[in-house]
Design a protein around this motif. Structure first.
Motif, PDB file in Angstrom:
ATOM      1  N   SER A  51      -7.339  -0.920 -11.993  1.00 35.85           N
ATOM      2  CA  SER A  51      -6.463   0.094 -12.583  1.00 35.85           C
ATOM      3  C   SER A  51      -5.023  -0.148 -12.164  1.00 35.85           C
ATOM      4  CB  SER A  51      -6.901   1.497 -12.155  1.00 35.85           C
ATOM      5  OG  SER A  51      -8.196   1.790 -12.643  1.00 35.85           O
ATOM      6  N   LEU A  52      -4.094   0.304 -12.998  1.00 36.57           N
ATOM      7  CA  LEU A  52      -2.674   0.184 -12.738  1.00 36.57           C
ATOM      8  C   LEU A  52      -2.157   1.439 -12.035  1.00 36.57           C
ATOM      9  CD1 LEU A  52      -1.682  -1.309 -16.202  1.00 36.57           C
ATOM     10  CD2 LEU A  52      -2.087  -2.565 -14.087  1.00 36.57           C
ATOM     11  N   PHE A  53      -0.885   1.427 -11.643  1.00 38.34           N
ATOM     12  CA  PHE A  53      -0.300   2.548 -10.916  1.00 38.34           C
ATOM     13  C   PHE A  53       0.517   3.461 -11.825  1.00 38.34           C
ATOM     14  CE2 PHE A  53      -1.034  -0.801  -7.826  1.00 38.34           C
ATOM     15  CZ  PHE A  53      -1.708  -0.112  -6.835  1.00 38.34           C
ATOM     16  N   GLY A  54       0.363   3.274 -13.126  1.00 31.94           N
ATOM     17  CA  GLY A  54       1.029   4.119 -14.113  1.00 31.94           C
ATOM     18  C   GLY A  54       0.429   3.850 -15.471  1.00 31.94           C
ATOM     19  N   GLU A  55       0.909   4.574 -16.472  1.00 33.17           N
ATOM     20  CA  GLU A  55       0.401   4.437 -17.833  1.00 33.17           C
ATOM     21  C   GLU A  55       1.389   3.621 -18.652  1.00 33.17           C
ATOM     22  OE1 GLU A  55      -1.828   7.741 -20.160  1.00 33.17           O
ATOM     23  OE2 GLU A  55       0.269   7.833 -20.804  1.00 33.17           O
ATOM     24  N   ILE A  56       0.938   2.482 -19.169  1.00 35.62           N
ATOM     25  CA  ILE A  56       1.821   1.547 -19.873  1.00 35.62           C
ATOM     26  C   ILE A  56       1.593   1.625 -21.373  1.00 35.62           C
ATOM     27  CG2 ILE A  56       2.410  -0.886 -20.213  1.00 35.62           C
ATOM     28  CD1 ILE A  56       1.754  -1.408 -17.329  1.00 35.62           C
ATOM     29  N   SER A  57       2.680   1.593 -22.127  1.00 33.44           N
ATOM     30  CA  SER A  57       2.632   1.410 -23.580  1.00 33.44           C
ATOM     31  C   SER A  57       3.400   0.135 -23.904  1.00 33.44           C
ATOM     32  CB  SER A  57       3.253   2.601 -24.304  1.00 33.44           C
ATOM     33  OG  SER A  57       2.475   3.768 -24.135  1.00 33.44           O
ATOM     34  N   ILE A  86       6.603   2.619 -19.022  1.00 33.75           N
ATOM     35  CA  ILE A  86       5.639   3.008 -17.994  1.00 33.75           C
ATOM     36  C   ILE A  86       5.883   4.482 -17.675  1.00 33.75           C
ATOM     37  CG2 ILE A  86       4.735   2.574 -15.691  1.00 33.75           C
ATOM     38  CD1 ILE A  86       5.900  -0.222 -15.812  1.00 33.75           C
ATOM     39  N   ASP A  87       4.847   5.288 -17.813  1.00 33.24           N
ATOM     40  CA  ASP A  87       4.937   6.714 -17.514  1.00 33.24           C
ATOM     41  C   ASP A  87       4.119   7.041 -16.272  1.00 33.24           C
ATOM     42  OD1 ASP A  87       6.506   7.156 -19.768  1.00 33.24           O
ATOM     43  OD2 ASP A  87       4.765   7.536 -21.055  1.00 33.24           O
ATOM     44  N   GLY A  88       4.672   7.889 -15.428  1.00 30.88           N
ATOM     45  CA  GLY A  88       3.952   8.368 -14.251  1.00 30.88           C
ATOM     46  C   GLY A  88       3.654   7.296 -13.233  1.00 30.88           C
ATOM     47  N   TYR A  89       4.577   6.347 -13.066  1.00 30.74           N
ATOM     48  CA  TYR A  89       4.353   5.277 -12.098  1.00 30.74           C
ATOM     49  C   TYR A  89       4.462   5.817 -10.672  1.00 30.74           C
ATOM     50  CZ  TYR A  89       4.953   1.020  -9.390  1.00 30.74           C
ATOM     51  OH  TYR A  89       4.812   0.032  -8.461  1.00 30.74           O
ATOM     52  N   GLU A  90       3.477   5.523  -9.861  1.00 24.65           N
ATOM     53  CA  GLU A  90       3.461   5.934  -8.461  1.00 24.65           C
ATOM     54  C   GLU A  90       3.301   4.695  -7.587  1.00 24.65           C
ATOM     55  OE1 GLU A  90       0.459   8.864  -7.877  1.00 24.65           O
ATOM     56  OE2 GLU A  90       1.449  10.365  -9.139  1.00 24.65           O
ATOM     57  N   SER A  91       4.344   4.331  -6.886  1.00 29.43           N
ATOM     58  CA  SER A  91       4.326   3.122  -6.069  1.00 29.43           C
ATOM     59  C   SER A  91       3.345   3.266  -4.910  1.00 29.43           C
ATOM     60  CB  SER A  91       5.719   2.837  -5.522  1.00 29.43           C
ATOM     61  OG  SER A  91       5.673   1.747  -4.606  1.00 29.43           O
ATOM     62  N   PRO A  92       2.484   2.250  -4.706  1.00 29.49           N
ATOM     63  CA  PRO A  92       1.564   2.305  -3.562  1.00 29.49           C
ATOM     64  C   PRO A  92       2.270   2.128  -2.226  1.00 29.49           C
ATOM     65  CG  PRO A  92       1.408   0.188  -4.659  1.00 29.49           C
ATOM     66  CD  PRO A  92       2.306   1.043  -5.518  1.00 29.49           C
ATOM     67  N   PHE A  93       3.543   1.755  -2.260  1.00 29.98           N
ATOM     68  CA  PHE A  93       4.284   1.541  -1.027  1.00 29.98           C
ATOM     69  C   PHE A  93       4.941   2.818  -0.497  1.00 29.98           C
ATOM     70  CE2 PHE A  93       4.799  -2.823  -3.001  1.00 29.98           C
ATOM     71  CZ  PHE A  93       3.806  -3.391  -2.219  1.00 29.98           C
ATOM     72  N   ILE A  94       4.929   3.883  -1.319  1.00 31.67           N
ATOM     73  CA  ILE A  94       5.606   5.114  -0.940  1.00 31.67           C
ATOM     74  C   ILE A  94       4.575   6.179  -0.570  1.00 31.67           C
ATOM     75  CG2 ILE A  94       7.124   6.970  -1.713  1.00 31.67           C
ATOM     76  CD1 ILE A  94       8.490   4.995  -3.557  1.00 31.67           C
ATOM     77  N   ASP A  95       4.694   6.705   0.612  1.00 28.34           N
ATOM     78  CA  ASP A  95       3.831   7.798   1.065  1.00 28.34           C
ATOM     79  C   ASP A  95       4.542   9.112   0.758  1.00 28.34           C
ATOM     80  OD1 ASP A  95       1.967   9.398   2.209  1.00 28.34           O
ATOM     81  OD2 ASP A  95       2.433   8.872   4.292  1.00 28.34           O
ATOM     82  N   CYS A  96       4.043   9.806  -0.275  1.00 32.76           N
ATOM     83  CA  CYS A  96       4.742  10.988  -0.758  1.00 32.76           C
ATOM     84  C   CYS A  96       3.756  12.139  -0.903  1.00 32.76           C
ATOM     85  CB  CYS A  96       5.406  10.691  -2.095  1.00 32.76           C
ATOM     86  SG  CYS A  96       6.352  12.065  -2.747  1.00 32.76           S
ATOM     87  N   SER A  97       4.099  13.289  -0.362  1.00 33.74           N
ATOM     88  CA  SER A  97       3.216  14.450  -0.439  1.00 33.74           C
ATOM     89  C   SER A  97       3.404  15.234  -1.732  1.00 33.74           C
ATOM     90  CB  SER A  97       3.468  15.373   0.758  1.00 33.74           C
ATOM     91  OG  SER A  97       4.831  15.789   0.780  1.00 33.74           O
TER      92      SER A  97
END
Length: 280
Positions: A51-57, A86-97
């Motif tokens: 799976s990817l870290f966001g939704e791609i068109s 890319i919509d809703g991309y969430e980087s795996p490198f960022i720890d965000c609450s």
């Protein structure tokens, strides 16, 4: 039924024309404008699937043309414009609450293709050869990981064969994509069978197989790997249907879609292709 068969993958574009053994008459000009969309996908074929870290068109507007240089030789030009979001991309490198998602958009050229097709034999069977070059005209955004084409030159030799039987035709091809810049090269084979079901409508079934030779050791940026766009060792085995509607003798439309037997580093998503063409 296996997941790979029921989920569709993009492999339809200008290929039905650029992989046809029939050449244009001297001075004849053919143009086609197509729009291909692979909307809102998050999953990719792989080993295992991932799976990817966001939704791609992934959308492509493409101008394709053929010109009859002589009765046996045809020039080919293909110019793709990529529109990727890319919509809703969430980087795996960022720890965000909270909500750290981001949206990205990029519009830029893909790999422009220039080629030549020559007919060697024209009796019951049509036998031709084709050689094309895709230029390294794409771009890459290091922040979003969006790539609009291969970061390489691609050289594509093909052997083409076909036969027409009145309202039915068959065509096939075999060849390779040879890429620079440490990308792996691909083996390619495919074909299609078409039948004229009414006076002006063709129904066409096709198969298309791209298999990586895994002879490249390209290392792409991590952000590019997160999007899966034009990464190394992309491959698939596909099938599909398309229709061509001849509105007049010189103008028409086409629509198509495809499905996958297998894939690697390509999207698990419905892809639709719409086009209009004109002959001069």
């Amino acid at each position: 039924m296996k997941n790979g068969i029921i989920i569709l993958v993009f492999f339809i574009s200008h290929s039905s024309f650029s992989q046809s053994p029939w050449v244009k008459d001297k001075g004849e000009f053919y143009t086609q404008l197509t729009y291909t969309t692979i909307p809102n996908y998050t999953d990719m074929f792989g080993d295992p699937d991932y799976s990817l870290f966001g939704e791609i068109s992934d959308n492509t507007v493409q101008i394709y043309g053929e010109y009859g240089l002589s009765d046996k030789t045809t020039l080919i030009l293909n110019v793709p414009l990529k529109v990727i979001s890319i919509d809703g991309y969430e980087s795996p490198f960022i720890d965000c609450s909270g909500d750290c998602s981001e949206d990205f958009n990029k519009t830029a050229l893909g790999n422009i293709e220039l080629g030549v097709k020559h007919n060697f034999y024209k009796k019951d069977w049509i036998l031709s050869g084709q050689f094309s070059v895709e230029a390294n005209t794409s771009s890459y955004d290091g922040f979003s990981g969006i790539r609009t084409g291969y970061d390489a030159y691609s050289f594509t030799p093909l052997f083409l064969a076909g036969r027409s039987l009145g309202k039915t035709y068959f065509q096939s091809f075999i060849g390779a994509n040879i890429r620079t810049n440490d990308y792996s090269s691909n083996f390619r084979v495919g074909g299609e069978l078409g039948h004229k079901i009414t006076k002006r409508i063709w129904l066409i079934g096709f198969v298309d197989v791209v298999k990586s030779l895994r002879n490249g050791d390209l290392i792409l940026p991590t952000q590019n790997m997160f999007t899966g766009l034009y990464v190394n060792d992309q491959e698939y085995g596909g099938f599909g249907l398309k229709t061509i509607g001849e509105i007049t003798d010189n103008f028409g439309v086409n629509v198509g879609f495809g499905g996958a037997f297998f894939g690697n580093n390509v999207a698990k998503q419905v892809a639709l292709n719409f086009g209009v063409y004109h002959k001069f």
